[in-house]
Design an enzyme around this catalytic site. Structure first.
Site, PDB file in Angstrom:
ATOM      1  N   SER A 134       1.034  -1.271   0.053  1.00  0.00           N
ATOM      2  CA  SER A 134       0.099  -0.065  -0.009  1.00  0.00           C
ATOM      3  C   SER A 134       1.008   1.024  -0.025  1.00  0.00           C
ATOM      4  CB  SER A 134      -0.910   0.160   1.218  1.00  0.00           C
ATOM      5  OG  SER A 134      -1.493   1.308   1.466  1.00  0.00           O
ATOM      6  N   TYR A 147      -1.659  -0.798  11.066  1.00  0.00           N
ATOM      7  CA  TYR A 147      -1.779  -1.189   9.730  1.00  0.00           C
ATOM      8  C   TYR A 147      -0.426  -0.862   8.933  1.00  0.00           C
ATOM      9  CZ  TYR A 147      -3.832  -1.299   4.987  1.00  0.00           C
ATOM     10  OH  TYR A 147      -4.097  -1.461   3.626  1.00  0.00           O
TER      11      TYR A 147
HETATM   12  N1  LIG Z   1      -8.809  -0.499  -0.336  1.00  0.00           N
HETATM   13  C1  LIG Z   1      -7.879   0.268  -0.102  1.00  0.00           C
HETATM   14  O1  LIG Z   1      -7.965   1.527   0.035  1.00  0.00           O
HETATM   15  C2  LIG Z   1      -6.384  -0.393  -0.352  1.00  0.00           C
HETATM   16  C3  LIG Z   1      -5.260   0.596  -0.638  1.00  0.00           C
HETATM   17  C4  LIG Z   1      -4.110   0.289  -0.626  1.00  0.00           C
HETATM   18  C5  LIG Z   1      -3.830  -1.194  -0.331  1.00  0.00           C
HETATM   19  N2  LIG Z   1      -4.682  -2.090  -0.182  1.00  0.00           N
HETATM   20  C6  LIG Z   1      -4.405  -3.328  -0.016  1.00  0.00           C
HETATM   21  O2  LIG Z   1      -5.021  -4.146  -1.046  1.00  0.00           O
HETATM   22  C7  LIG Z   1      -5.660  -5.568  -0.734  1.00  0.00           C
HETATM   23  C8  LIG Z   1      -6.842  -5.797  -1.003  1.00  0.00           C
HETATM   24  O3  LIG Z   1      -7.576  -4.783  -0.250  1.00  0.00           O
HETATM   25  P1  LIG Z   1      -9.034  -4.565  -0.930  1.00  0.00           P
HETATM   26  O4  LIG Z   1      -9.487  -3.216  -0.701  1.00  0.00           O
HETATM   27  O5  LIG Z   1      -9.727  -5.243  -1.940  1.00  0.00           O
HETATM   28  O6  LIG Z   1      -9.797  -5.565   0.656  1.00  0.00           O
HETATM   29  P2  LIG Z   1     -11.407  -5.943   1.019  1.00  0.00           P
HETATM   30  O7  LIG Z   1     -11.543  -5.982   2.348  1.00  0.00           O
HETATM   31  O8  LIG Z   1     -12.378  -5.651  -0.073  1.00  0.00           O
HETATM   32  O9  LIG Z   1     -10.962  -7.549   0.661  1.00  0.00           O
HETATM   33  C9  LIG Z   1     -10.124  -8.399   1.757  1.00  0.00           C
HETATM   34  C10 LIG Z   1     -10.372  -9.777   1.644  1.00  0.00           C
HETATM   35  O10 LIG Z   1      -9.630 -10.311   2.618  1.00  0.00           O
HETATM   36  C11 LIG Z   1     -10.354 -11.200   3.394  1.00  0.00           C
HETATM   37  N3  LIG Z   1      -9.880 -11.776   4.572  1.00  0.00           N
HETATM   38  C12 LIG Z   1      -9.622 -11.006   5.730  1.00  0.00           C
HETATM   39  N4  LIG Z   1      -9.086 -11.665   6.662  1.00  0.00           N
HETATM   40  C13 LIG Z   1      -8.741 -13.077   6.145  1.00  0.00           C
HETATM   41  C14 LIG Z   1      -8.126 -14.181   6.445  1.00  0.00           C
HETATM   42  N5  LIG Z   1      -7.738 -14.288   7.774  1.00  0.00           N
HETATM   43  N6  LIG Z   1      -8.095 -15.156   5.461  1.00  0.00           N
HETATM   44  C15 LIG Z   1      -8.486 -14.945   4.439  1.00  0.00           C
HETATM   45  N7  LIG Z   1      -8.897 -14.162   4.034  1.00  0.00           N
HETATM   46  C16 LIG Z   1      -9.129 -12.873   4.767  1.00  0.00           C
HETATM   47  C17 LIG Z   1     -11.684 -10.506   3.610  1.00  0.00           C
HETATM   48  O11 LIG Z   1     -12.590 -11.346   4.049  1.00  0.00           O
HETATM   49  C18 LIG Z   1     -11.800  -9.840   2.367  1.00  0.00           C
HETATM   50  O12 LIG Z   1     -12.667 -10.700   1.615  1.00  0.00           O
HETATM   51  C19 LIG Z   1      -5.193  -5.481   0.778  1.00  0.00           C
HETATM   52  O13 LIG Z   1      -3.931  -6.215   1.120  1.00  0.00           O
HETATM   53  C20 LIG Z   1      -5.231  -3.999   1.422  1.00  0.00           C
HETATM   54  O14 LIG Z   1      -4.458  -3.839   2.528  1.00  0.00           O
HETATM   55  C21 LIG Z   1      -6.166  -1.623  -0.060  1.00  0.00           C
END
Ligand SMILES: NC(=O)c1ccc[n+]([C@@H]2O[C@H](COP(=O)([O-])OP(=O)(O)OC[C@H]3O[C@@H](n4cnc5c(N)ncnc54)[C@H](O)[C@@H]3O)[C@@H](O)[C@H]2O)c1
Length: 255
Positions: A134, A147
């Protein structure tokens, strides 16, 4: 040869976007998630998408599920590690167990899936390994420390992994998006959302923009994925002028 894609966190957000995109191109897609209804929504309309209910923190369960995926679909050709949680809060106020839990999922999950999947790719001399860090993996802020620490760890682990396995035929990418419009943000908003992420500063991009950037970056042979120009500039500024960024953060948060 069929593209066999494994996506952790494939029941939501960017994992879902990637899953449906690859399935639309004829790939077999395995989802690992704890969110079963979410995986069913991701798979809707595609015969080649299948969900495995796997907690990414459980190494034995991850290894067993990877073996099942390879038995069902064949060797894994792409890995997207997306699983994560994002509770925010000041470090002295945040629940101790939550701080540890996010490290276990966001970072520990990456360690588990890497050791379960990457040796096969390295042995075959091919594959795409995509790790989601991120902008938070570069820029610490007030109220996001727990985080952010996980994302610094993800970035350090992925960068080292890439250097340890350079020129083996596997392509590596470390994805560093700004805020993206996915359900993850709700977790931050329901905990203790920093003012730094409000309004224009917290402007979101779409999951598809991130997956486009991942594919373009891999095709260019680059490692870090910055889906927007502002993300790249933000990281550059942090590297050169960390105190300037902290000054702004304190001014905006008011403490
Ligand atoms: N959304 C943002 O703003 C953003 C920005 C930068 C980076 N990211 C990163 O991108 C990636 C995807 O994020 P997203 O926004 O699509 O998130 P999201 O919350 O939409 O999806 C994350 C998924 O991870 C699953 N998860 C959580 N704990 C788990 C576990 N113990 N075992 C298996 N699955 C599990 C959740 O059930 C969920 O379906 C993440 O690594 C996040 O940190 C997100």
């Amino acid at each position: 040869m069929t593209d066999v894609v494994l996506i952790t966190g494939g029941g939501s957000g960017m994992g879902r976007e990637a899953a449906r995109r690859f399935a639309g191109r004829g790939a077999s897609v395995a989802l690992f998630d704890v969110n079963q209804p979410g995986m069913a929504e991701t798979a809707a309309g595609f015969d080649t998408v299948r969900g495995w209910s796997v907690d990414i923190t459980d190494f034995e369960a991850v290894k067993a599920a990877v073996a099942e995926v390879e038995a069902a679909f064949g060797d894994i050709t792409r890995l997207y590690n997306c699983a994560a949680i994002m509770p925010f809060g000041r470090l002295l106020e945040q629940d101790n167990a939550i701080i540890h839990k996010q490290m276990a999922i966001n970072y520990g999950g990456l360690v588990n899936i890497t050791q379960a999947v990457l040796p096969g790719m390295v042995a075959r001399g091919s594959g795409d390994f995509v790790s989601f860090a991120s902008m938070a993996g570069w820029i610490p802020m007030l109220k996001t420390g727990g985080y952010t620490a996980t994302k610094f760890a993800v970035r350090a682990f992925t960068e080292t992994l890439w250097h340890e396995n350079m020129n083996c035929g596997v392509r590596f990418a470390c994805v560093c998006p700004p805020p993206v419009a996915t359900p993850l943000l709700k977790q931050g908003k329901e905990s203790d959302w920093p003012k730094m992420l409000e309004g224009e500063r917290g402007k979101t991009i779409e999951p598809g923009d991130v997956i486009d950037a991942v594919e373009a970056t891999l095709d260019k042979g680059k490692f870090f994925v910055y889906p927007t120009r502002d993300a790249k500039i933000g990281v550059f500024m942090r590297r050169l002028f960390p105190n300037l960024i902290w000054k702004q953060v304190h001014e905006v948060e008011g403490f």
